[in-house]
Every structure is written in structure tokens, then in C-alpha cells.
Design a protein around this motif. Structure first.
Motif, PDB file in Angstrom:
ATOM      1  N   ALA A 100      32.022  49.183  39.362  1.00 53.99           N
ATOM      2  CA  ALA A 100      33.299  48.527  40.210  1.00 53.99           C
ATOM      3  C   ALA A 100      33.366  47.542  39.167  1.00 53.99           C
ATOM      4  O   ALA A 100      34.801  47.386  39.604  1.00 53.99           O
ATOM      5  N   THR A 101      32.465  46.882  39.072  1.00 61.31           N
ATOM      6  CA  THR A 101      33.372  45.574  38.946  1.00 61.31           C
ATOM      7  C   THR A 101      34.026  45.223  37.743  1.00 61.31           C
ATOM      8  O   THR A 101      34.888  44.683  36.983  1.00 61.31           O
ATOM      9  N   GLY A 102      33.425  46.639  36.389  1.00 60.15           N
ATOM     10  CA  GLY A 102      34.080  46.586  35.401  1.00 60.15           C
ATOM     11  C   GLY A 102      35.303  47.373  35.719  1.00 60.15           C
ATOM     12  O   GLY A 102      36.533  47.009  35.102  1.00 60.15           O
ATOM     13  N   LEU A 103      35.657  48.013  36.667  1.00 60.21           N
ATOM     14  CA  LEU A 103      36.673  48.564  36.673  1.00 60.21           C
ATOM     15  C   LEU A 103      37.970  47.412  37.380  1.00 60.21           C
ATOM     16  O   LEU A 103      39.074  47.786  36.747  1.00 60.21           O
ATOM     17  N   ILE A 104      37.464  47.156  38.258  1.00 59.14           N
ATOM     18  CA  ILE A 104      38.069  45.180  38.145  1.00 59.14           C
ATOM     19  C   ILE A 104      38.827  44.699  37.589  1.00 59.14           C
ATOM     20  O   ILE A 104      39.670  43.693  37.437  1.00 59.14           O
ATOM     21  N   TRP A 105      37.519  44.150  36.814  1.00 59.46           N
ATOM     22  CA  TRP A 105      38.268  43.888  35.451  1.00 59.46           C
ATOM     23  C   TRP A 105      39.375  43.739  34.765  1.00 59.46           C
ATOM     24  O   TRP A 105      39.744  43.509  33.768  1.00 59.46           O
ATOM     25  N   ASN A 106      39.202  45.466  34.346  1.00 58.03           N
ATOM     26  CA  ASN A 106      40.079  45.993  33.198  1.00 58.03           C
ATOM     27  C   ASN A 106      41.685  46.203  34.388  1.00 58.03           C
ATOM     28  O   ASN A 106      42.082  45.841  33.511  1.00 58.03           O
ATOM     29  N   LEU A 107      41.131  46.330  35.452  1.00 62.91           N
ATOM     30  CA  LEU A 107      42.734  46.211  36.358  1.00 62.91           C
ATOM     31  C   LEU A 107      43.415  44.764  36.183  1.00 62.91           C
ATOM     32  O   LEU A 107      44.507  44.881  35.856  1.00 62.91           O
ATOM     33  N   MET A 142      35.257  37.053  38.664  1.00 61.84           N
ATOM     34  CA  MET A 142      36.330  37.613  37.515  1.00 61.84           C
ATOM     35  C   MET A 142      37.619  36.844  37.260  1.00 61.84           C
ATOM     36  O   MET A 142      38.568  36.811  36.459  1.00 61.84           O
ATOM     37  N   GLU A 143      38.416  36.628  39.057  1.00 63.09           N
ATOM     38  CA  GLU A 143      39.666  36.125  38.370  1.00 63.09           C
ATOM     39  C   GLU A 143      40.295  34.509  38.185  1.00 63.09           C
ATOM     40  O   GLU A 143      40.740  34.409  36.721  1.00 63.09           O
ATOM     41  N   ASN A 144      38.636  33.448  38.431  1.00 65.83           N
ATOM     42  CA  ASN A 144      39.414  32.508  37.562  1.00 65.83           C
ATOM     43  C   ASN A 144      39.319  32.414  35.849  1.00 65.83           C
ATOM     44  O   ASN A 144      39.254  31.971  35.863  1.00 65.83           O
ATOM     45  N   ALA A 145      38.249  33.443  35.872  1.00 66.03           N
ATOM     46  CA  ALA A 145      36.973  33.730  34.475  1.00 66.03           C
ATOM     47  C   ALA A 145      39.016  34.271  33.658  1.00 66.03           C
ATOM     48  O   ALA A 145      39.871  33.868  32.349  1.00 66.03           O
ATOM     49  N   MET A 146      39.732  35.440  34.797  1.00 65.98           N
ATOM     50  CA  MET A 146      41.340  35.441  34.016  1.00 65.98           C
ATOM     51  C   MET A 146      41.752  34.301  33.643  1.00 65.98           C
ATOM     52  O   MET A 146      42.936  34.984  33.116  1.00 65.98           O
ATOM     53  N   SER A 147      41.838  34.262  34.794  1.00 61.77           N
ATOM     54  CA  SER A 147      43.038  32.586  35.126  1.00 61.77           C
ATOM     55  C   SER A 147      43.119  31.805  33.941  1.00 61.77           C
ATOM     56  O   SER A 147      44.442  31.611  32.820  1.00 61.77           O
ATOM     57  N   ALA A 148      41.740  31.199  33.386  1.00 63.70           N
ATOM     58  CA  ALA A 148      41.223  30.802  32.117  1.00 63.70           C
ATOM     59  C   ALA A 148      41.607  31.184  30.841  1.00 63.70           C
ATOM     60  O   ALA A 148      42.208  30.496  30.333  1.00 63.70           O
ATOM     61  N   ILE A 149      41.695  32.726  30.414  1.00 67.20           N
ATOM     62  CA  ILE A 149      41.469  32.943  29.206  1.00 67.20           C
ATOM     63  C   ILE A 149      43.150  33.042  29.428  1.00 67.20           C
ATOM     64  O   ILE A 149      43.848  32.921  28.110  1.00 67.20           O
ATOM     65  N   GLN A 150      44.410  32.892  30.232  1.00 66.44           N
ATOM     66  CA  GLN A 150      45.400  33.190  30.592  1.00 66.44           C
ATOM     67  C   GLN A 150      45.959  32.476  29.827  1.00 66.44           C
ATOM     68  O   GLN A 150      47.039  32.085  29.417  1.00 66.44           O
ATOM     69  N   VAL A 187      31.606  37.045  31.517  1.00 65.22           N
ATOM     70  CA  VAL A 187      32.259  38.193  32.240  1.00 65.22           C
ATOM     71  C   VAL A 187      32.381  39.150  32.363  1.00 65.22           C
ATOM     72  O   VAL A 187      31.362  40.063  33.500  1.00 65.22           O
ATOM     73  N   LYS A 188      31.479  39.368  30.783  1.00 69.06           N
ATOM     74  CA  LYS A 188      29.885  40.283  30.169  1.00 69.06           C
ATOM     75  C   LYS A 188      29.298  41.040  31.219  1.00 69.06           C
ATOM     76  O   LYS A 188      28.297  41.828  31.836  1.00 69.06           O
ATOM     77  N   VAL A 189      28.642  39.581  30.640  1.00 71.67           N
ATOM     78  CA  VAL A 189      26.774  38.833  31.414  1.00 71.67           C
ATOM     79  C   VAL A 189      27.754  39.220  33.162  1.00 71.67           C
ATOM     80  O   VAL A 189      26.482  39.657  33.660  1.00 71.67           O
ATOM     81  N   LEU A 190      28.127  38.635  34.331  1.00 70.10           N
ATOM     82  CA  LEU A 190      28.706  38.718  35.300  1.00 70.10           C
ATOM     83  C   LEU A 190      28.602  40.354  35.591  1.00 70.10           C
ATOM     84  O   LEU A 190      27.648  40.776  35.963  1.00 70.10           O
ATOM     85  N   ILE A 191      29.600  41.083  34.822  1.00 70.99           N
ATOM     86  CA  ILE A 191      29.256  42.682  34.878  1.00 70.99           C
ATOM     87  C   ILE A 191      28.412  43.888  34.751  1.00 70.99           C
ATOM     88  O   ILE A 191      27.734  44.227  36.002  1.00 70.99           O
ATOM     89  N   ALA A 192      27.288  43.294  34.045  1.00 69.34           N
ATOM     90  CA  ALA A 192      26.269  43.132  33.732  1.00 69.34           C
ATOM     91  C   ALA A 192      25.239  43.207  34.956  1.00 69.34           C
ATOM     92  O   ALA A 192      24.526  44.204  35.633  1.00 69.34           O
ATOM     93  N   ASP A 193      25.087  42.248  35.269  1.00 67.28           N
ATOM     94  CA  ASP A 193      24.538  41.194  36.114  1.00 67.28           C
ATOM     95  C   ASP A 193      24.022  41.940  37.212  1.00 67.28           C
ATOM     96  O   ASP A 193      23.758  42.329  38.042  1.00 67.28           O
ATOM     97  N   SER A 194      25.596  42.887  38.130  1.00 71.09           N
ATOM     98  CA  SER A 194      26.288  43.420  39.067  1.00 71.09           C
ATOM     99  C   SER A 194      25.750  44.653  39.217  1.00 71.09           C
ATOM    100  O   SER A 194      25.026  44.586  40.567  1.00 71.09           O
ATOM    101  N   ARG A 195      25.242  45.190  38.150  1.00 71.84           N
ATOM    102  CA  ARG A 195      24.971  46.637  38.022  1.00 71.84           C
ATOM    103  C   ARG A 195      23.220  46.627  38.561  1.00 71.84           C
ATOM    104  O   ARG A 195      22.890  47.765  39.108  1.00 71.84           O
TER     105      ARG A 195
END
Length: 197
Positions: A100-107, A142-150, A187-195
Motif C-alpha cells: 500500500a505504501t508503494g501504491l501511495i508513492w506511485n500515486l 512521503m509527502e514531505n519527500a515528494m515536496s522536497a524532490i519537486q 523513500v524506498k527504505v521507508l516503503i521497505a521498512d513499512s512492509r
């Protein structure tokens, strides 16, 4: 929580369509995500993939066309997401699922690909965060990371448009690109850790 890949693709398309406009840059991001998740099409060209997706997109569009007006459009998408959750969610991982976290990141990646993160896109993502029981803390990270990347992307674009010679800005762009990669890797680590939670 895990979502079947085919169901995830449908959700991705609804993210593209939620603001009432299917933009090419969002479709390109959708296809990039599809290529990453499906080895059988990883070598196909964009046009070939689009042809393969035509029937799938037509089915999605037919669902969307049942909306009477703009307000109902969002409701139609939410109803379909509710159905997808009932039909396509698993509690365990299999090769044909995404966490689910990977889905949200892709979205989120699709939502910002056109350099606009509209309120309706945020609203849909937040609905899915709740629906698919993604930890709020992880989502906010994830939202903060996406904002920083943008923001870094905007800075790189600004530097490329500046009148300065490329040789002067090359190292700055390299540093900024490396910073983006570090954020993306975290973020990849965050998603992996959430699993594992």
C-alpha cells in the motif's frame, strides 16, 4: 496491506483522470511505473504499451462517464476504489501485488508529474491512505519527500533556463540531482521498512 498489480493500475489511471483531464506527462509517468512493475513489457515502446492499454483505459473511462457532474465524478472514483479494496486487497505479499505504501508513492509521483499537485489529487490520495490503512506518519514523510524532490526539480529547471554557461552550473545541478537521489532512496527504505511492520 497489498493490492493486486492489475487493480493498482486501475487506481493509477483514476489518479490521472481525477482532475477531469488526462495529461500526456501523467500518462508517461503511468507507463514508466507500469514498465517498472511488469517485466514482460519493460522493453516495449510507449506507443506499443498505449495500444495494449487502450481497452483497459476504455473500461475505466466508461466507469467515469457514469458520473452526472463534476462533484459526482470524484464519488464514482471513490466507489470504484472501495470495490477494488474489497476485491483486490491481500494481507500477505505475492509476486503480483504492490504494498500500500508503494501504491501511495506511485500515486504521488503521477500527481506531481505535471508539476501541479491539485487539491482534488491530494484529496484522493488521502482517501486512499485511510482506505488502505497506510500509517499517517509514513504518508506525511512521503509527502514531505515528494515536496522536497519537486522543489529541487524546480531549482534544476531554473538553473537550466538561466543565462549562465552550463559549465558553471553543471556541478550545482549534479549536487542537486544527487540530493534528489538520496531523498528518493530514503523513500524506498521507508516503503521497505513499512512492509516489515
Amino acid at each position: 496491506m497489498y493490492i493486486e498489480n492489475e487493480a493498482a493500475l486501475e487506481i493509477y489511471y483514476y489518479m490521472i483522470a481525477v482532475d477531469g483531464e488526462v495529461k500526456q506527462v501523467e500518462m508517461d509517468k503511468f507507463i514508466a511505473i507500469l514498465k517498472e512493475s511488469d517485466d514482460s513489457i519493460s522493453d516495449m515502446e510507449k506507443d506499443e504499451i498505449k495500444e495494449e492499454l487502450d481497452e483497459f483505459i476504455e473500461i475505466c473511462n466508461q466507469r467515469l462517464e457514469t458520473a452526472i457532474d463534476e462533484d459526482e465524478y470524484f464519488e464514482v472514483i471513490k466507489e470504484r476504489i472501495d470495490e477494488i479494496k474489497d476485491e483486490s486487497v491481500r494481507e500477505w505479499f505475492t509476486y503480483d501485488c504492490i504494498e500500500a505504501t508503494g501504491l501511495i508513492w506511485n500515486l504521488m509521483s503521477i500527481a506531481v508529474s505535471d508539476k501541479e499537485y491539485s487539491e482534488i489529487e491530494k484529496k484522493l490520495i488521502r482517501y486512499m491512505v485511510r482506505k488502505f490503512q497506510v500509517d499517517k506518519t509514513i504518508y506525511l514523510e512521503m509527502e514531505n519527500a515528494m515536496s522536497a524532490i519537486q522543489e529541487i526539480s524546480k531549482e534544476i529547471d531554473w538553473l537550466k533556463q538561466s543565462n549562465k554557461p552550463y559549465t558553471l552550473i553543471e556541478s550545482v545541478i549534479g549536487t542537486l540531482s544527487e540530493r534528489q537521489k538520496v531523498i528518493f532512496d530514503s523513500v524506498k527504505v521507508l516503503i521497505a521498512d513499512s512492509r516489515e511492520v
